[in-house]
Scaffold this motif. Structure first.
Motif, PDB file in Angstrom:
ATOM      1  N   GLY A 135       0.815  -1.214   0.000  1.00  0.00           N
ATOM      2  CA  GLY A 135       0.000   0.000   0.000  1.00  0.00           C
ATOM      3  C   GLY A 135       0.847   1.261   0.000  1.00  0.00           C
ATOM      4  N   ILE A 136       1.905   1.265   0.776  1.00  0.00           N
ATOM      5  CA  ILE A 136       2.812   2.420   0.820  1.00  0.00           C
ATOM      6  C   ILE A 136       3.487   2.595  -0.541  1.00  0.00           C
ATOM      7  CG2 ILE A 136       4.971   3.287   1.808  1.00  0.00           C
ATOM      8  CD1 ILE A 136       4.032   1.896   4.475  1.00  0.00           C
ATOM      9  N   GLY A 137       4.000   1.491  -1.081  1.00  0.00           N
ATOM     10  CA  GLY A 137       4.649   1.568  -2.394  1.00  0.00           C
ATOM     11  C   GLY A 137       3.693   2.016  -3.484  1.00  0.00           C
ATOM     12  N   ALA A 138       2.475   1.481  -3.468  1.00  0.00           N
ATOM     13  CA  ALA A 138       1.475   1.851  -4.477  1.00  0.00           C
ATOM     14  C   ALA A 138       1.117   3.329  -4.372  1.00  0.00           C
ATOM     15  CB  ALA A 138       0.233   0.984  -4.334  1.00  0.00           C
ATOM     16  N   ALA A 139       1.015   3.835  -3.142  1.00  0.00           N
ATOM     17  CA  ALA A 139       0.692   5.258  -2.954  1.00  0.00           C
ATOM     18  C   ALA A 139       1.840   6.137  -3.446  1.00  0.00           C
ATOM     19  CB  ALA A 139       0.393   5.534  -1.485  1.00  0.00           C
ATOM     20  N   LEU A 140       3.059   5.750  -3.100  1.00  0.00           N
ATOM     21  CA  LEU A 140       4.217   6.539  -3.540  1.00  0.00           C
ATOM     22  C   LEU A 140       4.350   6.559  -5.059  1.00  0.00           C
ATOM     23  CD1 LEU A 140       6.850   5.478  -0.861  1.00  0.00           C
ATOM     24  CD2 LEU A 140       5.706   7.713  -1.069  1.00  0.00           C
ATOM     25  N   LEU A 141       4.028   5.427  -5.688  1.00  0.00           N
ATOM     26  CA  LEU A 141       4.108   5.332  -7.147  1.00  0.00           C
ATOM     27  C   LEU A 141       2.831   5.806  -7.840  1.00  0.00           C
ATOM     28  CD1 LEU A 141       5.870   1.845  -7.393  1.00  0.00           C
ATOM     29  CD2 LEU A 141       6.889   4.102  -7.836  1.00  0.00           C
ATOM     30  N   ARG A 142       1.832   6.154  -7.036  1.00  0.00           N
ATOM     31  CA  ARG A 142       0.530   6.617  -7.540  1.00  0.00           C
ATOM     32  C   ARG A 142      -0.097   5.616  -8.515  1.00  0.00           C
ATOM     33  NH1 ARG A 142       0.221  11.725  -5.521  1.00  0.00           N
ATOM     34  NH2 ARG A 142       2.077  13.008  -5.495  1.00  0.00           N
ATOM     35  N   LEU A 143      -0.054   4.349  -8.127  1.00  0.00           N
ATOM     36  CA  LEU A 143      -0.653   3.302  -8.967  1.00  0.00           C
ATOM     37  C   LEU A 143      -2.165   3.395  -8.895  1.00  0.00           C
ATOM     38  CD1 LEU A 143       1.605   0.255  -8.048  1.00  0.00           C
ATOM     39  CD2 LEU A 143       1.859   1.857  -9.953  1.00  0.00           C
ATOM     40  N   ARG A 144      -2.826   3.230 -10.029  1.00  0.00           N
ATOM     41  CA  ARG A 144      -4.280   3.331 -10.097  1.00  0.00           C
ATOM     42  C   ARG A 144      -4.821   2.283 -11.071  1.00  0.00           C
ATOM     43  NH1 ARG A 144      -3.101   6.059  -6.304  1.00  0.00           N
ATOM     44  NH2 ARG A 144      -3.428   8.273  -6.030  1.00  0.00           N
ATOM     45  N   GLY A 145      -6.084   1.990 -10.933  1.00  0.00           N
ATOM     46  CA  GLY A 145      -6.809   1.160 -11.883  1.00  0.00           C
ATOM     47  C   GLY A 145      -6.212  -0.219 -12.088  1.00  0.00           C
ATOM     48  N   THR A 146      -6.215  -0.634 -13.345  1.00  0.00           N
ATOM     49  CA  THR A 146      -5.740  -1.964 -13.713  1.00  0.00           C
ATOM     50  C   THR A 146      -4.276  -2.154 -13.350  1.00  0.00           C
ATOM     51  OG1 THR A 146      -7.308  -1.934 -15.548  1.00  0.00           O
ATOM     52  CG2 THR A 146      -5.580  -3.597 -15.634  1.00  0.00           C
ATOM     53  N   LEU A 192      -8.036  -0.698  -4.859  1.00  0.00           N
ATOM     54  CA  LEU A 192      -8.763  -0.052  -5.947  1.00  0.00           C
ATOM     55  C   LEU A 192     -10.113   0.474  -5.456  1.00  0.00           C
ATOM     56  CD1 LEU A 192      -8.880   0.557  -9.029  1.00  0.00           C
ATOM     57  CD2 LEU A 192      -9.983  -1.673  -9.277  1.00  0.00           C
ATOM     58  N   LEU A 193     -10.839  -0.354  -4.721  1.00  0.00           N
ATOM     59  CA  LEU A 193     -12.131   0.083  -4.161  1.00  0.00           C
ATOM     60  C   LEU A 193     -11.951   1.238  -3.186  1.00  0.00           C
ATOM     61  CD1 LEU A 193     -13.901  -3.338  -3.572  1.00  0.00           C
ATOM     62  CD2 LEU A 193     -14.520  -1.579  -5.249  1.00  0.00           C
ATOM     63  N   GLU A 194     -10.922   1.157  -2.368  1.00  0.00           N
ATOM     64  CA  GLU A 194     -10.644   2.237  -1.404  1.00  0.00           C
ATOM     65  C   GLU A 194     -10.341   3.540  -2.136  1.00  0.00           C
ATOM     66  OE1 GLU A 194      -9.964   4.228   2.205  1.00  0.00           O
ATOM     67  OE2 GLU A 194     -10.973   2.330   1.777  1.00  0.00           O
ATOM     68  N   HIS A 195      -9.536   3.464  -3.158  1.00  0.00           N
ATOM     69  CA  HIS A 195      -9.188   4.663  -3.932  1.00  0.00           C
ATOM     70  C   HIS A 195     -10.434   5.252  -4.589  1.00  0.00           C
ATOM     71  CE1 HIS A 195      -7.783   6.790  -7.597  1.00  0.00           C
ATOM     72  NE2 HIS A 195      -7.005   7.360  -6.717  1.00  0.00           N
ATOM     73  N   ARG A 196     -11.259   4.398  -5.179  1.00  0.00           N
ATOM     74  CA  ARG A 196     -12.465   4.884  -5.847  1.00  0.00           C
ATOM     75  C   ARG A 196     -13.464   5.467  -4.862  1.00  0.00           C
ATOM     76  NH1 ARG A 196     -13.364   0.554 -10.772  1.00  0.00           N
ATOM     77  NH2 ARG A 196     -11.556   1.292 -11.916  1.00  0.00           N
ATOM     78  N   SER A 197     -13.530   4.944  -3.652  1.00  0.00           N
ATOM     79  CA  SER A 197     -14.493   5.475  -2.665  1.00  0.00           C
ATOM     80  C   SER A 197     -14.071   6.855  -2.175  1.00  0.00           C
ATOM     81  CB  SER A 197     -14.642   4.518  -1.480  1.00  0.00           C
ATOM     82  OG  SER A 197     -13.490   4.537  -0.675  1.00  0.00           O
ATOM     83  N   HIS A 198     -12.793   7.167  -2.244  1.00  0.00           N
ATOM     84  CA  HIS A 198     -12.320   8.491  -1.831  1.00  0.00           C
ATOM     85  C   HIS A 198     -12.444   9.535  -2.933  1.00  0.00           C
ATOM     86  CE1 HIS A 198     -10.354   6.388   1.583  1.00  0.00           C
ATOM     87  NE2 HIS A 198     -10.799   7.466   2.181  1.00  0.00           N
ATOM     88  N   ARG A 199     -12.675   9.075  -4.149  1.00  0.00           N
ATOM     89  CA  ARG A 199     -12.840  10.024  -5.260  1.00  0.00           C
ATOM     90  C   ARG A 199     -14.221  10.645  -5.274  1.00  0.00           C
ATOM     91  NH1 ARG A 199     -10.674   6.913 -10.395  1.00  0.00           N
ATOM     92  NH2 ARG A 199     -12.892   7.058 -10.763  1.00  0.00           N
ATOM     93  N   HIS A 200     -15.175   9.964  -4.635  1.00  0.00           N
ATOM     94  CA  HIS A 200     -16.560  10.456  -4.699  1.00  0.00           C
ATOM     95  C   HIS A 200     -16.921  11.244  -3.485  1.00  0.00           C
ATOM     96  CE1 HIS A 200     -16.493   7.184  -7.646  1.00  0.00           C
ATOM     97  NE2 HIS A 200     -17.331   7.964  -8.292  1.00  0.00           N
TER      98      HIS A 200
END
Length: 157
Positions: free
Chosen positions: A75-86, A149-157
């Protein structure tokens, strides 16, 4: 949880080693492997659901804590790299393979040496089966990616 569920279903079905045996197997990093062995013996005699609370709970807690650490690192690595979607989900699948490799060739042998756990921890991958162990970790990665992915999408709305 998905990884553990798959491991337990595999143990109860095609492995014929007992539904709760994976939990006892994990608990044997700190405790005697006797409960794991008893569970396997009971499964061979037709009782796939031998259950003892303390080692089952210990195995579940150990497994969830290790999964939480590997999940948090991703999760930390994904956030730092700004990974999204697929890409996020694909990266998490790859992370599952990385966790598989690290566990198999570093973590489990190291845990066995540090805690004096023996061959059932050192050789967990071969005891469980390489294919089953890999599928478990791919499921871990897939669910981790989907949850993020679900967590990221829930924060966009």
């Amino acid at each position: 949880m998905t990884m553990a569920a798959y491991a337990m279903l595999a143990a109860a079905t095609y492995q014929h080693s007992g539904f709760f045996t994976p939990l006892y197997h994990i608990a044997s990093v700190f405790a005697s492997p006797q409960t794991m062995m008893t569970s396997m013996q009971q499964a061979m005699m037709g009782d796939s659901f031998y259950f003892t609370l303390a080692p089952a709970a210990a195995g579940a807690v150990i497994h969830m804590m290790v999964g939480a650490v590997f999940g948090a690192l991703f999760g930390i690595g994904a956030a730092l790299l700004r990974l999204r979607g697929t890409i996020l989900v694909a990266a998490a699948l790859v992370w599952g393979v990385v966790v598989f490799a690290v566990s198999t060739w570093v973590g489990l042998p190291l845990a066995a040496a540090i805690f004096g756990s023996g061959d059932q921890i050192r050789n967990m991958t071969s005891m469980v089966g390489l294919g089953t162990f890999l599928i478990e970790h791919l499921l871990f990665g897939l669910m981790l990616g989907l949850l993020l992915l679900l967590e990221h999408r829930s924060h966009r709305h």
